[in-house]
Design a protein around this motif. Structure first.
Motif, PDB file in Angstrom:
ATOM      1  N   TYR A 272     -30.882   7.545  21.785  1.00 34.84           N
ATOM      2  CA  TYR A 272     -30.410   8.925  21.692  1.00 34.84           C
ATOM      3  C   TYR A 272     -28.951   8.921  22.153  1.00 34.84           C
ATOM      4  CZ  TYR A 272     -35.393  10.292  21.665  1.00 34.84           C
ATOM      5  OH  TYR A 272     -36.729  10.445  21.369  1.00 34.84           O
ATOM      6  N   TYR A 273     -28.034   8.736  21.231  1.00 33.01           N
ATOM      7  CA  TYR A 273     -26.632   8.722  21.630  1.00 33.01           C
ATOM      8  C   TYR A 273     -26.211  10.106  22.129  1.00 33.01           C
ATOM      9  CZ  TYR A 273     -25.876   4.196  19.253  1.00 33.01           C
ATOM     10  OH  TYR A 273     -25.905   2.898  18.843  1.00 33.01           O
ATOM     11  N   ALA A 274     -25.256  10.086  23.062  1.00 36.48           N
ATOM     12  CA  ALA A 274     -24.832  11.335  23.707  1.00 36.48           C
ATOM     13  C   ALA A 274     -24.170  12.320  22.736  1.00 36.48           C
ATOM     14  CB  ALA A 274     -23.889  11.031  24.858  1.00 36.48           C
TER      15      ALA A 274
ATOM     16  N   TRP B 127     -28.317   9.274  16.117  1.00 32.68           N
ATOM     17  CA  TRP B 127     -29.355   8.296  16.424  1.00 32.68           C
ATOM     18  C   TRP B 127     -28.797   6.881  16.341  1.00 32.68           C
ATOM     19  CZ3 TRP B 127     -33.865   9.608  18.440  1.00 32.68           C
ATOM     20  CH2 TRP B 127     -34.367  10.886  18.196  1.00 32.68           C
ATOM     21  N   GLY B 128     -29.320   5.983  17.183  1.00 34.11           N
ATOM     22  CA  GLY B 128     -28.839   4.614  17.138  1.00 34.11           C
ATOM     23  C   GLY B 128     -29.951   3.601  17.288  1.00 34.11           C
TER      24      GLY B 128
ATOM     25  N   LYS C 227     -29.794  -0.153  18.932  1.00 33.56           N
ATOM     26  CA  LYS C 227     -28.855  -1.026  19.646  1.00 33.56           C
ATOM     27  C   LYS C 227     -27.452  -0.417  19.566  1.00 33.56           C
ATOM     28  CE  LYS C 227     -31.817  -5.025  19.146  1.00 33.56           C
ATOM     29  NZ  LYS C 227     -31.951  -6.420  18.695  1.00 33.56           N
ATOM     30  N   ASN C 228     -26.512  -1.120  18.933  1.00 38.13           N
ATOM     31  CA  ASN C 228     -25.130  -0.598  18.903  1.00 38.13           C
ATOM     32  C   ASN C 228     -24.736  -0.070  17.525  1.00 38.13           C
ATOM     33  OD1 ASN C 228     -25.130  -3.051  17.658  1.00 38.13           O
ATOM     34  ND2 ASN C 228     -23.209  -3.767  18.551  1.00 38.13           N
ATOM     35  N   THR C 229     -25.720   0.431  16.782  1.00 33.85           N
ATOM     36  CA  THR C 229     -25.465   0.854  15.405  1.00 33.85           C
ATOM     37  C   THR C 229     -26.056   2.235  15.144  1.00 33.85           C
ATOM     38  OG1 THR C 229     -25.479  -1.443  14.687  1.00 33.85           O
ATOM     39  CG2 THR C 229     -25.882   0.207  12.997  1.00 33.85           C
ATOM     40  N   ARG C 230     -25.262   3.102  14.502  1.00 31.03           N
ATOM     41  CA  ARG C 230     -25.806   4.405  14.124  1.00 31.03           C
ATOM     42  C   ARG C 230     -26.729   4.235  12.926  1.00 31.03           C
ATOM     43  NH1 ARG C 230     -20.912   6.387  15.774  1.00 31.03           N
ATOM     44  NH2 ARG C 230     -21.163   7.761  17.563  1.00 31.03           N
ATOM     45  N   VAL C 231     -27.739   5.088  12.858  1.00 32.08           N
ATOM     46  CA  VAL C 231     -28.727   4.966  11.782  1.00 32.08           C
ATOM     47  C   VAL C 231     -29.101   6.339  11.228  1.00 32.08           C
ATOM     48  CG1 VAL C 231     -29.776   2.813  12.599  1.00 32.08           C
ATOM     49  CG2 VAL C 231     -30.605   4.987  13.509  1.00 32.08           C
ATOM     50  N   ALA C 232     -29.606   6.316  10.004  1.00 37.97           N
ATOM     51  CA  ALA C 232     -30.283   7.471   9.419  1.00 37.97           C
ATOM     52  C   ALA C 232     -31.770   7.243   9.641  1.00 37.97           C
ATOM     53  CB  ALA C 232     -29.985   7.559   7.926  1.00 37.97           C
ATOM     54  N   ILE C 233     -32.525   8.297   9.947  1.00 40.73           N
ATOM     55  CA  ILE C 233     -33.960   8.131  10.163  1.00 40.73           C
ATOM     56  C   ILE C 233     -34.739   9.115   9.294  1.00 40.73           C
ATOM     57  CG2 ILE C 233     -33.521   7.332  12.530  1.00 40.73           C
ATOM     58  CD1 ILE C 233     -34.723   9.895  13.583  1.00 40.73           C
ATOM     59  N   TYR C 234     -35.948   8.717   8.894  1.00 43.15           N
ATOM     60  CA  TYR C 234     -36.729   9.561   7.990  1.00 43.15           C
ATOM     61  C   TYR C 234     -38.198   9.181   8.035  1.00 43.15           C
ATOM     62  CZ  TYR C 234     -35.076   5.500   5.281  1.00 43.15           C
ATOM     63  OH  TYR C 234     -34.719   4.229   4.893  1.00 43.15           O
ATOM     64  N   LEU C 235     -39.023  10.185   7.772  1.00 42.03           N
ATOM     65  CA  LEU C 235     -40.460   9.941   7.658  1.00 42.03           C
ATOM     66  C   LEU C 235     -40.751   9.600   6.206  1.00 42.03           C
ATOM     67  CD1 LEU C 235     -41.991  12.889   9.741  1.00 42.03           C
ATOM     68  CD2 LEU C 235     -41.442  10.558  10.488  1.00 42.03           C
ATOM     69  N   GLU C 236     -41.710   8.716   6.017  1.00 42.17           N
ATOM     70  CA  GLU C 236     -42.019   8.244   4.663  1.00 42.17           C
ATOM     71  C   GLU C 236     -42.342   9.401   3.717  1.00 42.17           C
ATOM     72  OE1 GLU C 236     -44.009   4.607   4.625  1.00 42.17           O
ATOM     73  OE2 GLU C 236     -44.864   4.864   2.635  1.00 42.17           O
ATOM     74  N   SER C 237     -43.100  10.372   4.227  1.00 37.11           N
ATOM     75  CA  SER C 237     -43.619  11.430   3.348  1.00 37.11           C
ATOM     76  C   SER C 237     -42.658  12.609   3.188  1.00 37.11           C
ATOM     77  CB  SER C 237     -44.931  11.939   3.922  1.00 37.11           C
ATOM     78  OG  SER C 237     -44.706  12.368   5.254  1.00 37.11           O
ATOM     79  N   ALA C 238     -41.564  12.629   3.932  1.00 37.84           N
ATOM     80  CA  ALA C 238     -40.677  13.798   3.883  1.00 37.84           C
ATOM     81  C   ALA C 238     -39.631  13.653   2.785  1.00 37.84           C
ATOM     82  CB  ALA C 238     -39.994  13.984   5.228  1.00 37.84           C
ATOM     83  N   SER C 239     -39.009  14.765   2.421  1.00 40.84           N
ATOM     84  CA  SER C 239     -38.014  14.699   1.344  1.00 40.84           C
ATOM     85  C   SER C 239     -36.593  14.747   1.894  1.00 40.84           C
ATOM     86  CB  SER C 239     -38.231  15.860   0.372  1.00 40.84           C
ATOM     87  OG  SER C 239     -38.108  17.074   1.084  1.00 40.84           O
ATOM     88  N   ASP C 240     -36.467  14.646   3.212  1.00 40.97           N
ATOM     89  CA  ASP C 240     -35.132  14.668   3.799  1.00 40.97           C
ATOM     90  C   ASP C 240     -34.944  13.501   4.768  1.00 40.97           C
ATOM     91  OD1 ASP C 240     -36.808  15.432   5.816  1.00 40.97           O
ATOM     92  OD2 ASP C 240     -35.842  17.343   6.220  1.00 40.97           O
ATOM     93  N   TYR C 241     -33.737  13.367   5.281  1.00 42.59           N
ATOM     94  CA  TYR C 241     -33.473  12.361   6.311  1.00 42.59           C
ATOM     95  C   TYR C 241     -32.562  12.965   7.370  1.00 42.59           C
ATOM     96  CZ  TYR C 241     -28.956  11.540   3.968  1.00 42.59           C
ATOM     97  OH  TYR C 241     -27.713  11.686   3.414  1.00 42.59           O
TER      98      TYR C 241
END
Ligand SMILES: [Zn+2]
Length: 173
Positions: free
Chosen positions: A58-60, A64-65, A67-81
């Motif tokens: 949980y970057y300040a 979202w991260g 380790k040292n990398t920002r990421v996109a996150i998503y649920l398999e069944s959802a239509s958004d990220y």
């Protein structure tokens, strides 16, 4: 005996630069707990990774991260990220399995052979006030809807540097 001065020795200078060392004697040792390996980075880009939410950072700045990398996150069944710790993601249990990817263009991966077309989450852009995004102000609604339609992760990860993320304190989950 006079030792040769290697400080200005070109091959060593190049080596220091490629290690990210700004001056002689300055470099950070690779720590696999904090830094993604090349293999992990290519996996996140090509296939994505399914991880329990509590493995993420949980970057300040509310992104979202991993380790040292920002990421996109998503649920398999959802239509958004999601790109930020919006109220939707805050409602997820810490053991929720979420897909994590760093892919900057095109559809987000669901393993090696699948990808899905998804829209960026409006709550995330609202939380980040991304490029002045604001669906709560009448005069900004058209602008903000347009921003979603034309949203570019590539541009997002230029503004919020994808990698490496340094010196960003983490919030406690
Ligand atoms: Zn969101």
């Amino acid at each position: 005996m006079k030792l040769p001065n290697f400080t200005e020795f070109e091959p060593f200078k190049q080596l220091r630069l490629s290690m990210g060392a700004r001056k002689a004697g300055h470099f950070e040792l690779f720590n696999p707990d904090k830094h993604l390996t090349g293999k992990e980075r290519s996996e996140l880009d090509q296939q994505g990774k399914l991880l329990p939410l509590h493995r993420l950072k949980y970057y300040a700045d509310t992104t979202w991260g991993l380790k040292n990398t920002r990421v996109a996150i998503y649920l398999e069944s959802a239509s958004d990220y999601h790109l930020a710790q919006c109220k939707v993601t805050q409602a997820w249990e810490v053991n929720t399995s979420v897909w994590v990817s760093t892919r900057r263009t095109g559809n987000l991966p669901l393993g090696a052979h699948l990808a899905s077309s998804r829209q960026v989450c409006a709550d995330c852009l609202q939380l980040l006030n991304y490029k002045g995004f604001d669906l709560q102000k009448n005069r900004k609604i058209a602008y903000s809807k347009n921003l979603i339609q034309n949203f570019s992760r590539e541009e997002f990860f230029r503004i919020y540097t994808l990698y490496p993320v340094q010196g960003l304190a983490e919030k406690l989950a």
